[in-house]
Enzyme design. Structure first.
Site, PDB file in Angstrom:
ATOM      1  N   ARG A   6     -15.010  24.134 -46.918  1.00 22.77           N
ATOM      2  CA  ARG A   6     -14.275  23.434 -45.839  1.00 22.77           C
ATOM      3  C   ARG A   6     -14.067  24.373 -44.659  1.00 22.77           C
ATOM      4  O   ARG A   6     -14.143  23.978 -43.504  1.00 22.77           O
ATOM      5  CB  ARG A   6     -12.925  22.897 -46.336  1.00 22.77           C
ATOM      6  CG  ARG A   6     -12.028  22.432 -45.184  1.00 22.77           C
ATOM      7  CD  ARG A   6     -10.925  21.473 -45.561  1.00 22.77           C
ATOM      8  NE  ARG A   6     -10.213  21.839 -46.760  1.00 22.77           N
ATOM      9  CZ  ARG A   6      -9.328  22.851 -46.852  1.00 22.77           C
ATOM     10  NH1 ARG A   6      -9.060  23.598 -45.804  1.00 22.77           N
ATOM     11  NH2 ARG A   6      -8.736  23.104 -47.996  1.00 22.77           N
ATOM     12  N   TYR A  12     -17.094   5.789 -24.184  1.00 26.77           N
ATOM     13  CA  TYR A  12     -17.543   5.253 -25.471  1.00 26.77           C
ATOM     14  C   TYR A  12     -16.427   4.415 -26.118  1.00 26.77           C
ATOM     15  O   TYR A  12     -15.261   4.851 -26.148  1.00 26.77           O
ATOM     16  CB  TYR A  12     -17.925   6.430 -26.372  1.00 26.77           C
ATOM     17  CG  TYR A  12     -18.366   6.029 -27.756  1.00 26.77           C
ATOM     18  CD1 TYR A  12     -19.573   5.365 -27.959  1.00 26.77           C
ATOM     19  CD2 TYR A  12     -17.576   6.305 -28.872  1.00 26.77           C
ATOM     20  CE1 TYR A  12     -19.966   4.997 -29.224  1.00 26.77           C
ATOM     21  CE2 TYR A  12     -17.968   5.939 -30.136  1.00 26.77           C
ATOM     22  CZ  TYR A  12     -19.173   5.281 -30.309  1.00 26.77           C
ATOM     23  OH  TYR A  12     -19.564   4.916 -31.571  1.00 26.77           O
ATOM     24  N   ASP A  70     -17.932  14.874 -23.047  1.00 25.77           N
ATOM     25  CA  ASP A  70     -18.741  14.305 -24.127  1.00 25.77           C
ATOM     26  C   ASP A  70     -20.173  14.267 -23.600  1.00 25.77           C
ATOM     27  O   ASP A  70     -20.508  13.467 -22.728  1.00 25.77           O
ATOM     28  CB  ASP A  70     -18.214  12.902 -24.458  1.00 25.77           C
ATOM     29  CG  ASP A  70     -18.989  12.248 -25.600  1.00 25.77           C
ATOM     30  OD1 ASP A  70     -20.145  12.651 -25.846  1.00 25.77           O
ATOM     31  OD2 ASP A  70     -18.433  11.330 -26.242  1.00 25.77           O
ATOM     32  N   LYS A  95     -26.671  11.359 -32.533  1.00 31.63           N
ATOM     33  CA  LYS A  95     -27.560  10.802 -31.517  1.00 31.63           C
ATOM     34  C   LYS A  95     -28.740  11.748 -31.263  1.00 31.63           C
ATOM     35  O   LYS A  95     -29.471  12.059 -32.178  1.00 31.63           O
ATOM     36  CB  LYS A  95     -26.758  10.478 -30.261  1.00 31.63           C
ATOM     37  CG  LYS A  95     -25.405   9.773 -30.551  1.00 31.63           C
ATOM     38  CD  LYS A  95     -25.542   8.395 -31.172  1.00 31.63           C
ATOM     39  CE  LYS A  95     -24.249   7.814 -31.727  1.00 31.63           C
ATOM     40  NZ  LYS A  95     -23.097   7.825 -30.833  1.00 31.63           N
TER      41      LYS A  95
END
Ligand code: PLP
Length: 398
Positions: free
Chosen positions: A54, A106, A178, A203
């Site tokens: 983690r 978005y 972004d 993406k």
């Protein structure tokens, strides 16, 4: 382990090599996948740089070094999704803080801001960032962050990054970009004064529609430390296997983006002159209001485009029933072309009023252009458009 010399290398070379050579045991030419959740210590004081996945993992770190290099940052943290990258970044702020964002960001980011972080006591202004004046006017003494997304989704509006970061510096607030829609191959927000860059690696960075992932790239030491702390504390990091897939995808980012945008330009020109289309939204067209700015600010126009179909929803329904090569699907940035209807798909979580404000209507169709041969994509769009017009014109009029 092969150590590359520190000479400055070009983007495509760094995409292939940065972070990749990690195997001291066998000199493997690609990064091994280390699925181990935990790493043994040599003694009570010493481990080999990793203790628990983690918090850190060698495969994930290889990806992080690679992306940090491509964006030009000092550090990167790879997360489980783009939304978890955004969630981590928003934890830099506190209840009472005010954040300014574009009104056409978005849909998932809008939902997170408007419905989740608002309920925790942060306040948001969603403004048309096409005009930096609107950001200036939205500033309050509580404004601590400005969220930039350019080009916007789905209408490809362009925000002048340097103008926004100038306002932010005066106010002393953090700017976050972004950069999902263009990837660092086509746009590097740090070069325009942005503080933090985030991506949905789902993406273009991964590029093959087989991973959901995200990342946060920082360029100031305090942000680097705090983001690493938050990603570990909230448990947002991506799995070693997903990191390996994204690193594999990134190696071809440059050539893929070239192929993507070659197709997008050809399609935009065809749609622009087609009688079944009312309007095309693609920054590569000289008629696009953001064309000159995009040309200055970006290294290419990207491969996302939208268009308004003539004849509204009935025409859109006929069009979608005929299209073959383009999958009717949300998401973007994969090698295969996708097409979708923002009103009922990608932007359905926005209110009707917010959609109207952002310019999304029943005519709007969004395309993610893949790397197939442009001639085949154009032929498919043409036949679907022609059948939509044909039926429209021989409809009886009452
Ligand atoms: C997809 C996307 C996101 C969210 O990323 P996920 O990987 O789906 O969580 C955020 N911003 C933009 C611009 C996107 O396209």
């Amino acid at each position: 382990m092969r150590i590359l010399k520190a000479t400055p290398m070009q983007f495509e070379t760094r995409a292939v090599h940065c972070g990749v050579h990690k195997d001291a045991a066998y000199n493997s030419c690609i990064t091994p996948i280390y699925p181990s959740s935990t790493f043994a210590w040599d003694d009570l004081k010493t481990n080999r740089g990793f203790d628990y996945t983690r918090s850190g993992n060698p495969t994930r770190q290889a990806l992080e070094e690679n992306i940090a290099s491509l964006e030009g940052g000092i550090d990167c943290k790879a997360t489980s999704t783009g939304m978890s990258a955004i969630t981590a970044t928003m934890h830099l702020f506190q209840p009472g803080d005010h954040i300014i964002a574009g009104h056409d960001i978005y849909g998932g980011t809008y939902r997170l801001f408007a419905n989740v972080f608002s309920a925790m006591g942060m306040t948001f202004s969603f403004v048309n960032m096409g005009d930096p004046q609107n950001v200036e006017q939205a500033l309050t003494p509580q404004t601590k962050g400005i969220w930039i997304e350019t080009p916007s989704n789905p209408l490809l509006n362009i925000v002048e990054i340097a103008a926004i970061t100038k306002i932010a510096k005066r106010q002393g607030c953090v700017t976050i970009a972004d950069n999902t829609f263009l990837s660092p191959y086509l746009q590097r927000p740090f070069e325009h004064g942005v503080d933090i860059v985030i991506h949905s690696t789902t993406k273009y960075l991964n590029g093959h529609s087989d991973v959901v992932g995200g990342c946060i790239v920082t360029q100031h030491e305090p942000h680097k430390e705090r983001i690493a702390y938050i990603v570990n504390a909230l448990g947002l990091a991506c799995s070693p296997f997903d990191a390996w897939l994204v690193l594999r995808g990134i190696k071809t980012l440059g050539p893929r983006m070239e192929a993507h945008q070659r197709g997008a330009m050809a399609i935009a020109r065809m749609l622009d002159s087609h009688p079944g289309v009312e309007r095309v939204y693609y920054p590569g067209l000289e008629t696009h209001p953001g064309h000159a700015l995009a040309k200055r600010q970006q290294n290419g126009f990207g491969a996302m485009l939208s268009f308004d179909i003539a004849g509204g929803r009935p025409a859109a329904e006929r069009f979608f029933s005929k299209i073959q090569l383009f999958a009717l699907a949300e998401s973007l940035g994969g090698v295969e072309s996708l097409i979708e209807y923002p009103e009922s798909m990608s932007h359905a979580s926005m209110t009707a009023a917010a959609r109207k404000e952002a310019g999304i209507s029943e005519k709007t169709i969004r395309v993610s252009v893949g790397i197939e041969h442009p001639d085949d994509l154009i032929a498919d769009l043409r036949q679907a458009l022609e059948s939509s017009i044909a039926v429209a014109s021989d409809r009886p009029t009452f």
